[in-house]
Design an enzyme around this catalytic site. Structure first.
Site, PDB file in Angstrom:
ATOM      1  N   CYS A 133      10.592  -0.748  34.724  1.00  0.00           N
ATOM      2  CA  CYS A 133      10.856  -2.030  34.386  1.00  0.00           C
ATOM      3  C   CYS A 133      10.352  -3.092  35.425  1.00  0.00           C
ATOM      4  CB  CYS A 133      12.134  -2.169  34.007  1.00  0.00           C
ATOM      5  SG  CYS A 133      12.528  -3.911  33.297  1.00  0.00           S
ATOM      6  N   GLU A 201       8.027   1.510  28.323  1.00  0.00           N
ATOM      7  CA  GLU A 201       7.487  -0.003  28.350  1.00  0.00           C
ATOM      8  C   GLU A 201       6.336   0.035  27.780  1.00  0.00           C
ATOM      9  OE1 GLU A 201       8.326  -2.307  30.470  1.00  0.00           O
ATOM     10  OE2 GLU A 201      10.403  -1.548  31.110  1.00  0.00           O
TER      11      GLU A 201
END
Length: 226
Positions: A133, A201
């Protein structure tokens, strides 16, 4: 000899390449990304950040080194301040009420995975799960800064994640990762978490592009694209 971070990044080069080629990212740069899709993304990212902050709190609690514990405690505040400031800007500009929306399937799956790892696994595994992240956003931001966007709202997003302030925080986390003394078996577990979170992601942007939703919603729908 390669550092831990370099070995981890090498394990997701295919995923990162796919992210840069995804229509969400390409159209964000071109300025042609549907505003509805971007709004959906902002809402989901806002909801994601609340859960991500919980994972960081657990990571901080598991750190044996006092400096590392403090670093992640600070990052919880920074994540809320920096990213939520960006979110609040868009929420105000687009007149969104995020509390009227529920998590997407991908967002719920991703955050549930992060929290499960944060609760149940040791420090070195947790940091490898939350790292994508931080790191992928920095790399995407830096790459997109080279091109920019014709849309002022998308350019603001690029400048935030490609900026020096954001990079400084990411580099601090990478320093911790590189300082870890782990066995080959322990590192392999880190790599599994790192790659899994990196896939999520990719899926996060993809879900925004598709305006992904559960079949039966309890709250408002994201409005359809024109």
């Amino acid at each position: 000899m390669m550092e831990n971070s370099e070995k981890l990044w090498n394990s997701i080069k295919d995923i990162y390449s796919s992210i840069l080629k995804h229509p969400f990212i390409l159209e964000l740069v071109e300025g042609t990304l549907s505003r509805n899709k971007f709004e959906y993304y902002i809402i989901q990212d806002y909801l994601y950040l609340r859960e991500f902050s919980k994972a960081l709190a657990l990571l901080s609690a598991k750190a044996e080194d006092e400096e590392n514990a403090l670093l992640f405690a600070i990052h919880i505040q920074d994540a809320i301040k920096v990213e939520k400031a960006l979110h609040k800007f868009y929420i105000s500009e687009f007149n969104l009420d995020v509390e009227d929306y529920e998590m997407s399937p991908t967002n719920l799956a991703y955050t549930s995975y992060l929290l499960a790892v944060a609760y149940s696994r040791p420090f070195h595994e947790v940091i490898s799960a939350v790292l994508p992240c931080y790191w992928i956003y920095m790399e995407v931001g830096k790459e997109l800064l080279k091109k920019g966007s014709r849309d002022k709202y998308y350019q603001k997003w690029i400048e935030t994640y490609g900026g020096e302030d954001y990079e400084r925080g990411v580099r601090a986390v990478l320093g911790i990762v590189n300082g870890l003394k782990v066995s080959e078996e322990e590192f392999n577990k880190m790599k599994i978490h790192f790659r899994t979170a990196s896939i999520y992601e990719y899926m996060f942007w993809d879900s925004a592009y598709r305006l992904e939703r559960f079949p039966f919603l309890q709250k408002k729908k994201i409005k359809e694209c024109n």
